[in-house]
Design a protein around this motif. Structure first.
Motif, PDB file in Angstrom:
ATOM      1  N   LYS A 269       0.850  -1.189   0.000  1.00 17.34           N
ATOM      2  CA  LYS A 269       0.000   0.000   0.000  1.00 17.34           C
ATOM      3  C   LYS A 269       0.887   1.241   0.000  1.00 17.34           C
ATOM      4  CE  LYS A 269      -3.719  -2.468   0.628  1.00 17.34           C
ATOM      5  NZ  LYS A 269      -4.448  -2.870  -0.509  1.00 17.34           N
ATOM      6  N   GLY A 270       0.329   2.336  -0.431  1.00 16.48           N
ATOM      7  CA  GLY A 270       1.046   3.594  -0.357  1.00 16.48           C
ATOM      8  C   GLY A 270       1.385   4.154  -1.719  1.00 16.48           C
ATOM      9  N   HIS A 271       2.253   5.135  -1.708  1.00 17.38           N
ATOM     10  CA  HIS A 271       2.678   5.813  -2.926  1.00 17.38           C
ATOM     11  C   HIS A 271       4.058   5.303  -3.331  1.00 17.38           C
ATOM     12  CE1 HIS A 271      -0.580   8.734  -2.677  1.00 17.38           C
ATOM     13  NE2 HIS A 271      -0.358   8.715  -1.363  1.00 17.38           N
ATOM     14  N   PHE A 272       4.233   5.097  -4.628  1.00 20.56           N
ATOM     15  CA  PHE A 272       5.499   4.612  -5.157  1.00 20.56           C
ATOM     16  C   PHE A 272       5.902   5.489  -6.340  1.00 20.56           C
ATOM     17  CE2 PHE A 272       3.515   1.080  -3.053  1.00 20.56           C
ATOM     18  CZ  PHE A 272       4.561   0.437  -2.412  1.00 20.56           C
ATOM     19  N   ASN A 273       7.171   5.801  -6.428  1.00 21.09           N
ATOM     20  CA  ASN A 273       7.701   6.575  -7.542  1.00 21.09           C
ATOM     21  C   ASN A 273       8.643   5.704  -8.357  1.00 21.09           C
ATOM     22  OD1 ASN A 273       6.559   9.161  -6.750  1.00 21.09           O
ATOM     23  ND2 ASN A 273       7.999   9.086  -5.054  1.00 21.09           N
ATOM     24  N   ALA A 274       8.530   5.808  -9.665  1.00 19.46           N
ATOM     25  CA  ALA A 274       9.431   5.096 -10.567  1.00 19.46           C
ATOM     26  C   ALA A 274      10.339   6.144 -11.205  1.00 19.46           C
ATOM     27  CB  ALA A 274       8.650   4.342 -11.638  1.00 19.46           C
ATOM     28  N   ARG A 275      11.580   6.126 -10.817  1.00 19.77           N
ATOM     29  CA  ARG A 275      12.516   7.129 -11.310  1.00 19.77           C
ATOM     30  C   ARG A 275      13.867   6.469 -11.524  1.00 19.77           C
ATOM     31  NH1 ARG A 275      12.760  13.186 -10.400  1.00 19.77           N
ATOM     32  NH2 ARG A 275      14.890  13.660 -11.003  1.00 19.77           N
ATOM     33  N   ALA A 276      14.487   6.784 -12.656  1.00 19.08           N
ATOM     34  CA  ALA A 276      15.776   6.173 -12.975  1.00 19.08           C
ATOM     35  C   ALA A 276      16.911   6.814 -12.186  1.00 19.08           C
ATOM     36  CB  ALA A 276      16.054   6.270 -14.464  1.00 19.08           C
TER      37      ALA A 276
ATOM     38  N   GLU B 262      13.931  -2.311 -11.134  1.00 17.76           N
ATOM     39  CA  GLU B 262      15.108  -1.553 -11.561  1.00 17.76           C
ATOM     40  C   GLU B 262      14.809  -0.970 -12.935  1.00 17.76           C
ATOM     41  OE1 GLU B 262      17.923  -0.727 -10.051  1.00 17.76           O
ATOM     42  OE2 GLU B 262      17.349  -1.818  -8.243  1.00 17.76           O
ATOM     43  N   PRO B 263      15.195   0.266 -13.176  1.00 15.30           N
ATOM     44  CA  PRO B 263      14.952   0.860 -14.491  1.00 15.30           C
ATOM     45  C   PRO B 263      15.869   0.262 -15.547  1.00 15.30           C
ATOM     46  CG  PRO B 263      16.222   2.363 -13.133  1.00 15.30           C
ATOM     47  CD  PRO B 263      15.842   1.202 -12.258  1.00 15.30           C
ATOM     48  N   GLN B 264      15.397   0.261 -16.790  1.00 11.62           N
ATOM     49  CA  GLN B 264      16.199  -0.250 -17.902  1.00 11.62           C
ATOM     50  C   GLN B 264      17.437   0.618 -18.095  1.00 11.62           C
ATOM     51  OE1 GLN B 264      14.031  -0.656 -21.564  1.00 11.62           O
ATOM     52  NE2 GLN B 264      15.816  -1.241 -22.713  1.00 11.62           N
ATOM     53  N   TYR B 265      17.257   1.926 -18.052  1.00 13.16           N
ATOM     54  CA  TYR B 265      18.373   2.863 -18.176  1.00 13.16           C
ATOM     55  C   TYR B 265      18.488   3.609 -16.853  1.00 13.16           C
ATOM     56  CZ  TYR B 265      17.866   2.026 -23.161  1.00 13.16           C
ATOM     57  OH  TYR B 265      17.780   1.440 -24.382  1.00 13.16           O
TER      58      TYR B 265
ATOM     59  N   ASN C 252      22.321   7.515 -21.306  1.00 12.01           N
ATOM     60  CA  ASN C 252      22.435   6.230 -21.998  1.00 12.01           C
ATOM     61  C   ASN C 252      21.161   5.814 -22.718  1.00 12.01           C
ATOM     62  OD1 ASN C 252      24.992   6.045 -20.836  1.00 12.01           O
ATOM     63  ND2 ASN C 252      24.204   5.016 -19.041  1.00 12.01           N
ATOM     64  N   ALA C 253      20.107   6.572 -22.565  1.00 11.71           N
ATOM     65  CA  ALA C 253      18.822   6.202 -23.165  1.00 11.71           C
ATOM     66  C   ALA C 253      18.864   6.364 -24.681  1.00 11.71           C
ATOM     67  CB  ALA C 253      17.701   7.066 -22.591  1.00 11.71           C
ATOM     68  N   GLN C 254      18.051   5.569 -25.348  1.00 12.87           N
ATOM     69  CA  GLN C 254      17.940   5.633 -26.804  1.00 12.87           C
ATOM     70  C   GLN C 254      16.786   6.548 -27.167  1.00 12.87           C
ATOM     71  OE1 GLN C 254      20.221   3.943 -28.683  1.00 12.87           O
ATOM     72  NE2 GLN C 254      21.115   3.487 -26.678  1.00 12.87           N
TER      73      GLN C 254
END
Length: 99
Positions: free
Chosen positions: A21-28, A88-91, A96-98
């Motif tokens: 539960k809760g808030h989640f952030n997805a950040r590289a 885990e983020p791809q980049y 390094n991102a395309q």
């Protein structure tokens, strides 16, 4: 900023764990100013990256109170998401991102 498939993986991992539960952030990466990211992307695309910078008061007059949100100096991290789901983020760096 994350690669476009990264949030989908984050959502899937969260859906597989309905008790979380809760808030989640997805950040590289954390702590990189948006201006640095946009300049880097513009250079890679052979764009001169010129832009007009408007004052906050100008933007608020033109667009209203909602425009204050993007002007906030916020930093979010994804440590909670990573620790609780293994995401885990791809980049891990916008450099390094395309594109």
């Amino acid at each position: 900023m994350v690669e476009r498939a990264d949030p989908a993986r984050a959502y899937r991992l969260l859906m597989e764990r309905p008790k979380l539960k809760g808030h989640f952030n997805a950040r590289a990466e954390t702590g990189v100013p948006m201006a640095k990211i946009t300049r880097g992307i513009a250079r890679r695309q052979d764009h001169d990256s010129s832009c007009d910078v408007r004052s906050l008061s100008h933007v608020l007059i033109k667009y209203g109170d909602w425009a204050e949100g993007p002007a906030l100096d916020q930093q979010m991290g994804s440590a909670k998401l990573r620790q609780m789901t293994g995401w885990e983020p791809q980049y891990t760096s916008f450099r390094n991102a395309q594109f």
